[in-house]
Motif scaffolding. Structure first.
Motif, PDB file in Angstrom:
ATOM      1  N   LYS A  68      24.688  25.439 -51.798  1.00  0.00           N
ATOM      2  CA  LYS A  68      25.206  25.759 -50.456  1.00  0.00           C
ATOM      3  C   LYS A  68      26.339  24.609 -50.335  1.00  0.00           C
ATOM      4  CE  LYS A  68      22.819  27.954 -47.324  1.00  0.00           C
ATOM      5  NZ  LYS A  68      21.640  28.083 -46.102  1.00  0.00           N
TER       6      LYS A  68
ATOM      7  N   GLU B 124      19.277  35.461 -54.690  1.00  0.00           N
ATOM      8  CA  GLU B 124      18.751  35.126 -53.529  1.00  0.00           C
ATOM      9  C   GLU B 124      17.547  34.163 -53.387  1.00  0.00           C
ATOM     10  OE1 GLU B 124      15.878  37.648 -50.340  1.00  0.00           O
ATOM     11  OE2 GLU B 124      17.593  38.851 -51.183  1.00  0.00           O
ATOM     12  N   PHE B 125      17.810  33.195 -52.455  1.00  0.00           N
ATOM     13  CA  PHE B 125      16.876  32.090 -52.311  1.00  0.00           C
ATOM     14  C   PHE B 125      16.586  31.955 -50.934  1.00  0.00           C
ATOM     15  CE2 PHE B 125      16.244  27.467 -52.102  1.00  0.00           C
ATOM     16  CZ  PHE B 125      14.814  27.219 -52.766  1.00  0.00           C
TER      17      PHE B 125
ATOM     18  N   THR C 190      24.052  30.168 -57.712  1.00  0.00           N
ATOM     19  CA  THR C 190      22.821  29.748 -58.522  1.00  0.00           C
ATOM     20  C   THR C 190      23.282  29.492 -59.899  1.00  0.00           C
ATOM     21  OG1 THR C 190      21.350  30.727 -56.991  1.00  0.00           O
ATOM     22  CG2 THR C 190      20.301  29.956 -59.130  1.00  0.00           C
TER      23      THR C 190
ATOM     24  N   PHE D 275      16.491  27.293 -61.815  1.00  0.00           N
ATOM     25  CA  PHE D 275      17.425  27.531 -61.056  1.00  0.00           C
ATOM     26  C   PHE D 275      17.895  26.434 -60.304  1.00  0.00           C
ATOM     27  CE2 PHE D 275      15.064  31.552 -61.979  1.00  0.00           C
ATOM     28  CZ  PHE D 275      15.864  32.207 -62.609  1.00  0.00           C
ATOM     29  N   ASP D 276      19.300  26.264 -60.106  1.00  0.00           N
ATOM     30  CA  ASP D 276      19.842  25.295 -59.097  1.00  0.00           C
ATOM     31  C   ASP D 276      20.498  26.133 -58.073  1.00  0.00           C
ATOM     32  OD1 ASP D 276      18.791  22.924 -60.723  1.00  0.00           O
ATOM     33  OD2 ASP D 276      20.773  22.485 -61.229  1.00  0.00           O
ATOM     34  N   HIS D 277      20.199  26.217 -56.905  1.00  0.00           N
ATOM     35  CA  HIS D 277      20.750  26.923 -55.717  1.00  0.00           C
ATOM     36  C   HIS D 277      21.760  26.051 -55.054  1.00  0.00           C
ATOM     37  CE1 HIS D 277      17.720  29.836 -56.575  1.00  0.00           C
ATOM     38  NE2 HIS D 277      16.851  28.787 -56.675  1.00  0.00           N
TER      39      HIS D 277
ATOM     40  N   SER E 238      21.673  34.989 -50.207  1.00  0.00           N
ATOM     41  CA  SER E 238      22.453  35.133 -51.604  1.00  0.00           C
ATOM     42  C   SER E 238      23.288  34.089 -51.700  1.00  0.00           C
ATOM     43  CB  SER E 238      22.813  36.338 -51.851  1.00  0.00           C
ATOM     44  OG  SER E 238      22.217  37.358 -51.887  1.00  0.00           O
ATOM     45  N   THR E 239      23.275  33.206 -52.882  1.00  0.00           N
ATOM     46  CA  THR E 239      24.090  32.058 -53.009  1.00  0.00           C
ATOM     47  C   THR E 239      24.351  31.755 -54.392  1.00  0.00           C
ATOM     48  OG1 THR E 239      24.727  29.905 -52.041  1.00  0.00           O
ATOM     49  CG2 THR E 239      22.369  30.075 -52.673  1.00  0.00           C
TER      50      THR E 239
ATOM     51  N   THR F 203      24.912  34.913 -58.785  1.00  0.00           N
ATOM     52  CA  THR F 203      24.459  34.924 -57.173  1.00  0.00           C
ATOM     53  C   THR F 203      22.904  35.398 -57.320  1.00  0.00           C
ATOM     54  OG1 THR F 203      26.723  35.550 -56.713  1.00  0.00           O
ATOM     55  CG2 THR F 203      25.039  36.054 -54.985  1.00  0.00           C
TER      56      THR F 203
ATOM     57  N   THR G 163      26.497  29.608 -47.488  1.00  0.00           N
ATOM     58  CA  THR G 163      26.357  30.106 -48.780  1.00  0.00           C
ATOM     59  C   THR G 163      27.697  29.993 -49.641  1.00  0.00           C
ATOM     60  OG1 THR G 163      26.813  32.489 -48.492  1.00  0.00           O
ATOM     61  CG2 THR G 163      24.367  31.576 -48.217  1.00  0.00           C
TER      62      THR G 163
ATOM     63  N   ASN H 184      14.947  24.877 -58.257  1.00  0.00           N
ATOM     64  CA  ASN H 184      13.574  25.777 -58.285  1.00  0.00           C
ATOM     65  C   ASN H 184      13.404  25.943 -59.734  1.00  0.00           C
ATOM     66  OD1 ASN H 184      11.845  27.401 -57.528  1.00  0.00           O
ATOM     67  ND2 ASN H 184      13.299  29.050 -56.694  1.00  0.00           N
TER      68      ASN H 184
END
Length: 171
Positions: A125, A104-105, A112, A121-123, A109-110, A102, A34, A137
């Motif tokens: 890593k 949770e996905f 976003t 939302f763009d998550h 937690s990362t 930050t 993350t 997402n």
């Protein structure tokens, strides 16, 4: 799959000329580290994994270049090229810009990116120090997807052109 295998598989999938199985991308995602919003500030050149998602190829049609994260509250999610080849923040396509949080996905937690004008939302890593993997997402997407998968590579400073004036109903 361990983290070393995930990095190698990411590169293979990124270079693959054809459709990629989202389950393989999910396996890679699960092994990546993350990141915090502050770690990803800067300019990024983007690309997509073709998975059969309805958005496949749509960003290319908009001449998408990548993303620019100037600060956690000043993110430009859709940096595109105009007809003159200049880079600009496509406010119309994104219905505004974005901010970094930050979130949770999938139990982690990362960093976003939350779009200002869309329930999207763009998550992110970390693949390595210069590469991020992203999963888009959106509101209404079931927990199992389908998701839109993409990647970002650090880019030299992006110089954005002034935004084009918006068309009005009177013009």
């Amino acid at each position: 799959m361990n983290p070393t295998e995930a990095h190698a598989r990411f590169q293979e999938l990124r270079e693959h000329d054809g459709q990629v199985d989202p389950l393989e991308l999910d396996a890679v995602w699960a092994e990546l580290d993350t990141v915090s919003p502050e770690e990803i500030l800067g300019d990024w050149k983007g690309g997509e994994f073709r998975t059969g998602h309805p958005l496949d190829g749509m960003l290319a049609k908009a001449d998408w270049y990548g993303k620019s994260f100037l600060s956690v509250h000043d993110a430009k999610p859709l940096v595109c090229r105009n007809a003159a080849g200049e880079l600009y923040s496509n406010l119309e396509l994104g219905q505004g810009e974005a901010s970094l949080w930050t979130v949770e996905f999938r139990g982690e937690s990362t960093a976003t990116m939350a779009y200002d004008g869309r329930p999207v939302f763009d998550h992110f890593k970390r693949v390595d120090g210069n590469t991020l993997m992203g999963i888009m997402n959106a509101k209404g997407v079931p927990a199992e997807g389908p998701f839109y998968y993409f990647f970002l590579e650090r880019a030299p400073g992006i110089r954005l052109a002034a935004p084009a004036p918006r068309a009005t109903e009177e013009s």
